[in-house]
Every structure is written in structure tokens, then in C-alpha cells.
Design a protein around this motif. Sequence first.
Motif, PDB file in Angstrom:
ATOM      1  N   ARG A 101       8.712  -8.866  -6.662  1.00 62.29           N
ATOM      2  CA  ARG A 101       8.725  -7.565  -5.996  1.00 62.29           C
ATOM      3  C   ARG A 101       8.001  -6.508  -6.818  1.00 62.29           C
ATOM      4  NH1 ARG A 101      14.430  -8.927  -5.060  1.00 62.29           N
ATOM      5  NH2 ARG A 101      14.540  -9.870  -3.000  1.00 62.29           N
ATOM      6  N   GLU A 102       8.183  -6.544  -8.130  1.00 63.36           N
ATOM      7  CA  GLU A 102       7.502  -5.584  -9.008  1.00 63.36           C
ATOM      8  C   GLU A 102       5.983  -5.752  -8.918  1.00 63.36           C
ATOM      9  OE1 GLU A 102       8.346  -2.952 -10.943  1.00 63.36           O
ATOM     10  OE2 GLU A 102      10.301  -3.131  -9.974  1.00 63.36           O
ATOM     11  N   ALA A 103       5.529  -7.002  -8.911  1.00 62.80           N
ATOM     12  CA  ALA A 103       4.093  -7.260  -8.799  1.00 62.80           C
ATOM     13  C   ALA A 103       3.571  -6.750  -7.458  1.00 62.80           C
ATOM     14  CB  ALA A 103       3.809  -8.748  -8.947  1.00 62.80           C
ATOM     15  N   ASN A 104       4.322  -6.977  -6.396  1.00 64.51           N
ATOM     16  CA  ASN A 104       3.909  -6.496  -5.081  1.00 64.51           C
ATOM     17  C   ASN A 104       3.917  -4.974  -5.020  1.00 64.51           C
ATOM     18  OD1 ASN A 104       3.482  -9.044  -4.039  1.00 64.51           O
ATOM     19  ND2 ASN A 104       5.575  -9.236  -3.282  1.00 64.51           N
ATOM     20  N   LYS A 105       4.887  -4.370  -5.697  1.00 68.66           N
ATOM     21  CA  LYS A 105       4.964  -2.913  -5.720  1.00 68.66           C
ATOM     22  C   LYS A 105       3.737  -2.335  -6.415  1.00 68.66           C
ATOM     23  CE  LYS A 105       8.115   0.841  -6.910  1.00 68.66           C
ATOM     24  NZ  LYS A 105       9.401   1.178  -7.519  1.00 68.66           N
ATOM     25  N   GLU A 106       3.319  -2.950  -7.516  1.00 67.72           N
ATOM     26  CA  GLU A 106       2.123  -2.500  -8.222  1.00 67.72           C
ATOM     27  C   GLU A 106       0.879  -2.633  -7.339  1.00 67.72           C
ATOM     28  OE1 GLU A 106       1.862  -4.698 -11.846  1.00 67.72           O
ATOM     29  OE2 GLU A 106       3.746  -3.875 -12.624  1.00 67.72           O
ATOM     30  N   GLN A 107       0.783  -3.743  -6.617  1.00 68.07           N
ATOM     31  CA  GLN A 107      -0.355  -3.935  -5.716  1.00 68.07           C
ATOM     32  C   GLN A 107      -0.365  -2.893  -4.617  1.00 68.07           C
ATOM     33  OE1 GLN A 107      -0.125  -7.968  -4.331  1.00 68.07           O
ATOM     34  NE2 GLN A 107      -1.010  -8.814  -6.207  1.00 68.07           N
TER      35      GLN A 107
ATOM     36  N   GLU B 114       0.902   0.138  -4.774  1.00 68.61           N
ATOM     37  CA  GLU B 114       0.529   1.419  -5.383  1.00 68.61           C
ATOM     38  C   GLU B 114      -0.984   1.502  -5.583  1.00 68.61           C
ATOM     39  OE1 GLU B 114       2.428   4.072  -5.918  1.00 68.61           O
ATOM     40  OE2 GLU B 114       4.121   2.985  -5.047  1.00 68.61           O
ATOM     41  N   LYS B 115      -1.601   0.422  -6.044  1.00 69.10           N
ATOM     42  CA  LYS B 115      -3.054   0.402  -6.217  1.00 69.10           C
ATOM     43  C   LYS B 115      -3.748   0.605  -4.872  1.00 69.10           C
ATOM     44  CE  LYS B 115      -3.164  -2.667 -10.217  1.00 69.10           C
ATOM     45  NZ  LYS B 115      -3.535  -4.014 -10.694  1.00 69.10           N
TER      46      LYS B 115
ATOM     47  N   SER C 248      -3.366   4.233  -3.717  1.00 72.57           N
ATOM     48  CA  SER C 248      -4.208   5.160  -4.465  1.00 72.57           C
ATOM     49  C   SER C 248      -5.673   5.026  -4.046  1.00 72.57           C
ATOM     50  CB  SER C 248      -4.053   4.945  -5.961  1.00 72.57           C
ATOM     51  OG  SER C 248      -4.525   3.679  -6.331  1.00 72.57           O
ATOM     52  N   LYS C 249      -6.139   3.795  -3.824  1.00 71.31           N
ATOM     53  CA  LYS C 249      -7.509   3.594  -3.347  1.00 71.31           C
ATOM     54  C   LYS C 249      -7.698   4.215  -1.968  1.00 71.31           C
ATOM     55  CE  LYS C 249      -8.538  -0.700  -5.783  1.00 71.31           C
ATOM     56  NZ  LYS C 249      -8.817  -2.143  -5.618  1.00 71.31           N
ATOM     57  N   ARG C 250      -6.714   4.030  -1.103  1.00 75.43           N
ATOM     58  CA  ARG C 250      -6.796   4.585   0.245  1.00 75.43           C
ATOM     59  C   ARG C 250      -6.807   6.104   0.201  1.00 75.43           C
ATOM     60  NH1 ARG C 250      -2.196   2.771   4.195  1.00 75.43           N
ATOM     61  NH2 ARG C 250      -1.058   4.096   2.766  1.00 75.43           N
ATOM     62  N   LYS C 251      -6.006   6.683  -0.688  1.00 75.63           N
ATOM     63  CA  LYS C 251      -5.954   8.135  -0.814  1.00 75.63           C
ATOM     64  C   LYS C 251      -7.285   8.679  -1.321  1.00 75.63           C
ATOM     65  CE  LYS C 251      -3.290  11.906  -2.767  1.00 75.63           C
ATOM     66  NZ  LYS C 251      -2.182  12.295  -3.629  1.00 75.63           N
TER      67      LYS C 251
END
Length: 102
Positions: free
Chosen positions: A79-85, A87-88, A91-94
Amino acid sequence: MNKIIFSFLIVFLFQGVATADEGDRGSEKFTAMKSKVLEHIGKKRAALDTFESCVKSAGAKEDMKVCRKEHKEKMEKFREANKEQREKFRSKRKEKRDKSKE
């Protein structure tokens, strides 16, 4: 009356062609997204298979607790790895949205 029906049929015909054309443009993104989802499912399935084999081999309540604890730890890391993905991606979309507003 026939002209009205005929015009509706033509509109619906061209509408279907237009949406099919849009699907071809995004097919690369779709296949990339599809492969990521399938990879995600495979990782979950592997974790569940490991958990299942651990539970099947458990002989006592304490063994079950160990299995649950190990599975919980694996899933939390997952879940942590998916959460990081996520977030990335966000941020790219933003950044992309901010560039398009300028």
C-alpha cells in the motif's frame, strides 16, 4: 417523418465513428494503464497465495497469528508503494494542468 428518422440515424452513425477514432489515439495510454493494473493484481495474488499456503500449513493459533502478521506487513508495504506512485502521478498531473493554464 422519414427525413427525421434518416437524419437521426446518420447522426448516431457518425457519433459512433467519432468515438471509435478517439479510442485509437489513447490506445497507448490504455495499454500502459492496463499493464500496470495487471501487474498490481499479480502482486496482490502472489501475496494472497503466500498467505493461503501459510494458513494451510498452520498447526496452531499462534501459527495463524504469525501468518496474519506477515501478510499484514506485506500488504502495508504494498500500500505504501502504491501511495507513493499515486502521489507521483498526482503531482505530474498537477504540473501538466498548471502548464496548460499558462
